[in-house]
Motif scaffolding. Structure first.
Motif, PDB file in Angstrom:
ATOM      1  N   THR A  75     -84.816 -11.969 -40.254  1.00 17.53           N
ATOM      2  CA  THR A  75     -85.144 -13.385 -40.510  1.00 17.53           C
ATOM      3  C   THR A  75     -86.262 -13.469 -41.551  1.00 17.53           C
ATOM      4  O   THR A  75     -87.126 -12.592 -41.602  1.00 17.53           O
ATOM      5  CB  THR A  75     -85.586 -14.061 -39.201  1.00 17.53           C
ATOM      6  N   SER A 101     -87.564 -15.052 -45.708  1.00 14.30           N
ATOM      7  CA  SER A 101     -87.077 -15.244 -47.074  1.00 14.30           C
ATOM      8  C   SER A 101     -86.516 -13.955 -47.670  1.00 14.30           C
ATOM      9  O   SER A 101     -85.562 -13.993 -48.458  1.00 14.30           O
ATOM     10  CB  SER A 101     -88.213 -15.787 -47.949  1.00 14.30           C
ATOM     11  N   THR A 102     -87.077 -12.799 -47.306  1.00 12.44           N
ATOM     12  CA  THR A 102     -86.558 -11.525 -47.842  1.00 12.44           C
ATOM     13  C   THR A 102     -85.234 -11.182 -47.171  1.00 12.44           C
ATOM     14  O   THR A 102     -84.261 -10.789 -47.838  1.00 12.44           O
ATOM     15  CB  THR A 102     -87.585 -10.393 -47.635  1.00 12.44           C
TER      16      THR A 102
HETATM   17  O1  LIG Z   1     -90.483 -14.100 -38.043  1.00 12.22           O
HETATM   18  C1  LIG Z   1     -90.233 -13.770 -39.200  1.00 12.22           C
HETATM   19  C2  LIG Z   1     -90.064 -12.409 -39.649  1.00 12.22           C
HETATM   20  O2  LIG Z   1     -90.800 -11.446 -38.947  1.00 12.22           O
HETATM   21  C3  LIG Z   1     -90.075 -12.188 -41.144  1.00 12.22           C
HETATM   22  O3  LIG Z   1     -89.301 -11.062 -41.369  1.00 12.22           O
HETATM   23  C4  LIG Z   1     -91.451 -11.981 -41.745  1.00 12.22           C
HETATM   24  O4  LIG Z   1     -92.262 -13.096 -41.427  1.00 12.22           O
HETATM   25  C5  LIG Z   1     -91.373 -11.819 -43.264  1.00 12.22           C
HETATM   26  O5  LIG Z   1     -90.868 -12.986 -43.827  1.00 12.22           O
HETATM   27  P1  LIG Z   1     -90.707 -13.132 -45.410  1.00 12.22           P
HETATM   28  O6  LIG Z   1     -89.654 -12.189 -45.847  1.00 12.22           O
HETATM   29  O7  LIG Z   1     -90.292 -14.584 -45.596  1.00 12.22           O
HETATM   30  O8  LIG Z   1     -92.049 -12.850 -46.020  1.00 12.22           O
END
Ligand SMILES: O=C[C@H](O)[C@H](O)[C@H](O)COP(=O)(O)O
Length: 262
Positions: free
Chosen positions: A33, A35-36
């Motif tokens: 989950t 954005s990545t």
């Molecule tokens: O609860 C969310 C997850 O642990 C995400 O993988 C983490 O917050 C990184 O998110 P992003 O890729 O949007 O920086």
């Protein structure tokens, strides 16, 4: 048509694109989950749609489930899958032992269950997520709503006694209401600045009544794929003790951008 990505999205995309190469036909794959991880789901969707990849995806949040279905990925529950070949997910921080802080997007509980039920966990991240010591990113702690103030006070008192924190934690909000996780819980973010013994802290937090899970992922991640905006990707494998670098050719991925805007 090529969609122009910001440098940070280019970095996230190349990490996701490279990690997608670890996915093989017939695999049961945990879908992270954030954005990545969303880039990963788009990449896998393209592989399903254009290259006939057959996978079963186990999403770690309602958001990811919706995106995966939109991308044409066969979505199943963890109970249907039971065990997974691979999970690919993002992270908020990772250190040189590939221990992580996760849960910035509130999905830590399902993410930890899914990653733990996988033969391998690959983290995809831009280079800014690498830290010498975990803890600058607030550590998410999922707590049940019943008596959450008491649980928060217990966490604070325990961590102050352990000399882990000053008295600073906050209930995560969604506007003027508490943020609610997919499991119907609250999140208390712990502002620790620097975590000395992440392994011990993870265990102590999970022993407290009212705490459901914390965002420390210790000894769960096997490989990190670090993306850079110029197309470079670093691959670090903690089990093999290897570190390699490659370059993704954006020209070869133009079709991905053509219809996959955010
Ligand atoms: O609860 C969310 C997850 O642990 C995400 O993988 C983490 O917050 C990184 O998110 P992003 O890729 O949007 O920086």
């Amino acid at each position: 048509m090529t969609i122009e990505l910001s440098p940070i999205d280019r970095a996230k995309f190349v990490a996701a694109r490279r990690a997608a190469d670890f996915v093989e036909d017939g695999m049961r794959v945990g879908l992270g989950t954030g954005s990545t991880a969303a880039w990963l789901v788009r990449c896998l969707g393209e592989m399903v749609r254009d290259h006939g990849l057959r996978i079963k995806g186990v999403p770690t949040s309602a958001r990811t489930a919706e995106l995966a279905r939109d991308m044409g990925i066969n979505v199943i529950s963890l109970d249907e899958a039971r065990w997974l070949d691979l999970t690919i997910d993002g992270a908020d921080e990772f250190d040189d032992e590939l221990n992580l802080i996760k849960g910035g997007g509130g999905a830590l509980l399902q993410e930890k269950i899914v990653a733990t039920a996988s033969d391998q966990m690959i983290v995809i991240a831009d280079a800014a997520k690498e830290v010498e010591h975990l803890g600058a990113f607030p550590l998410p702690c999922e707590v049940i709503p019943f008596g959450w103030r008491t649980t928060q006070a217990l966490i604070e008192e325990t961590l102050v006694a352990m000399d882990v924190m000053g008295r600073a934690s906050s209930l995560r909000m969604n506007g003027d209401k508490p943020y609610i996780t997919d499991e119907g819980n609250y999140i208390v973010d712990l502002h620790l600045n620097r975590i000395g013994n992440a392994r011990q802290l993870a265990m102590v937090l999970n022993q407290m009544p009212g705490v459901v899970e914390n965002g420390l992922f210790i000894d769960i991640c096997d490989v990190v794929v670090i993306g850079h905006s110029d197309g470079r990707v670093e691959l670090r494998d903690i089990n093999e003790g290897t570190a390699t670098e490659e370059k993704i050719d954006f020209a070869e991925t133009d079709n991905l951008f053509s219809d996959l805007g955010d």
